[in-house]
Design an enzyme around this catalytic site. Structure first.
Site: not given
Lengths: 115, 215
Positions: B114, B117-119
């Site tokens: 991702c 961000c941090s999906c």
């Protein structure tokens, strides 16, 4: 129902779809990611702007548009959302890996332009 | 496990948080307290959501992978609709995301990232590892995936396509790794024990020594 406006369901009747009801793009179509830099929360990475890819699939069901949702505008509204394919060589001039390598990514319809 | 398997006949430093909170920590606290104050949600709901997150671990994803390896009909349903197939196994999707399961084959190796961000497929894998959230991985996984894979000890031949999937908003990914050779005798539970978190992110392959097959 290409174009998405009218869908034939029988010999004598047609159903008119609302605007945005059907996806504008279809699998196999070539699209360009728009080069825009609006202020705010956008889910399109910068490295994709202006790049040309191919629609691999239309994600079902339509997804909540969190670009608008994040500002409380039209909260809960859903938009067509596409899985796109890009060759790495399109994204990165001088890409060092195999020319077969590719990227897949989902992008909302509002960012796609017909090529 | 801790290294404290001994009697406590000596003093330990008090367990405490002494550092002043950072900018984002203060902002998170302020927003959380405001939302609670305005009645948007209560402390119970926050605690419950933490329990939901804590109940999700890579062991769930490993069960999904092992089932797909032994049950071709399940594998087909998983590849057609990842979320619905996980839900069959009782793995709920509490966050309104969809799941695309990416199958590694002789000709394609999938890697997930991702960049924004941090999906991460939290419903089925739990919290992401720290490196997944850091900029070096996020930037390099999309621009030089082969170099990143090599740093994880994974070398993919040039005639195999590397396919990087970058999560952006409402879709999460899970890699369905290739079943290692020599596992015909393994039970579904033994297979699940071989499947690591990193294999389901796509940075490594599944190997026989990963989880240790007990025979």
């Amino acid at each position: 129902m290409r174009g998405g406006a009218v869908m034939s369901v029988g010999p004598s009747s047609t159903i008119v779809l609302a605007l945005d009801e059907a996806p504008v793009f279809h699998p196999g179509e070539t699209v360009r990611i728009s080069t825009r830099h609006p202020v705010g929360h956008y889910r399109v990475p910068f490295y994709l702007r202006g790049k040309v890819g191919v629609v691999e699939s239309v994600i079902e069901p339509k997804a909540v548009d969190n670009e608008e949702e994040s500002f409380g505008r039209n909260a809960g509204s859903r938009r067509h959302y596409y899985r796109l394919a890009f060759p790495m060589t399109e994204l990165w001039p001088g890409y060092a890996g195999s020319p077969r390598d590719g990227l897949r990514i989902e992008v909302f319809e509002t960012w796609l332009e017909r090529v | 496990m801790t290294d404290h398997d001994h009697d406590h006949d000596h003093r330990h430093a008090e367990v405490s948080e002494d550092a002043p909170p950072g900018y984002y920590e203060i902002m998170e606290t302020a927003i959380r307290e405001l939302l609670v104050e305005k009645g948007m949600f209560g402390a119970d709901e926050i605690r419950r959501q933490i329990e939901v997150l804590d109940s999700r671990t890579p062991a769930l994803g490993a069960q999904v992978v092992a089932r797909a390896w032994v049950d071709p009909a399940f594998r087909a349903r998983l590849l057609a609709n990842g979320r619905a197939a996980c839900e069959e196994l009782g793995i709920s999707f509490y966050d309104d995301t969809q799941l695309i399961v990416l199958e590694n084959t002789e000709t394609v190796h999938n890697l997930i990232v991702c960049t924004l961000c941090s999906c991460y497929p939290r419903p089925v894998l739990g919290l992401p590892p720290d490196w997944y959230k850091l900029k070096p991985y996020r930037a390099r996984a999309v621009s030089e995936p082969r170099a990143v894979l090599a740093e994880f000890g994974t070398r993919i031949p040039d005639d195999v396509e590397i396919r990087v999937s970058d999560s952006t908003a409402m879709v999460r990914y899970l890699v369905l790794p290739r079943r290692p050779a020599g596992t015909d005798h393994c039970s579904e539970a033994q297979l699940a024990a071989l499947v690591t978190r990193d294999a389901m992110i796509g940075v490594v392959s599944v190997t026989l020594d990963a989880g240790g097959v007990r025979q």
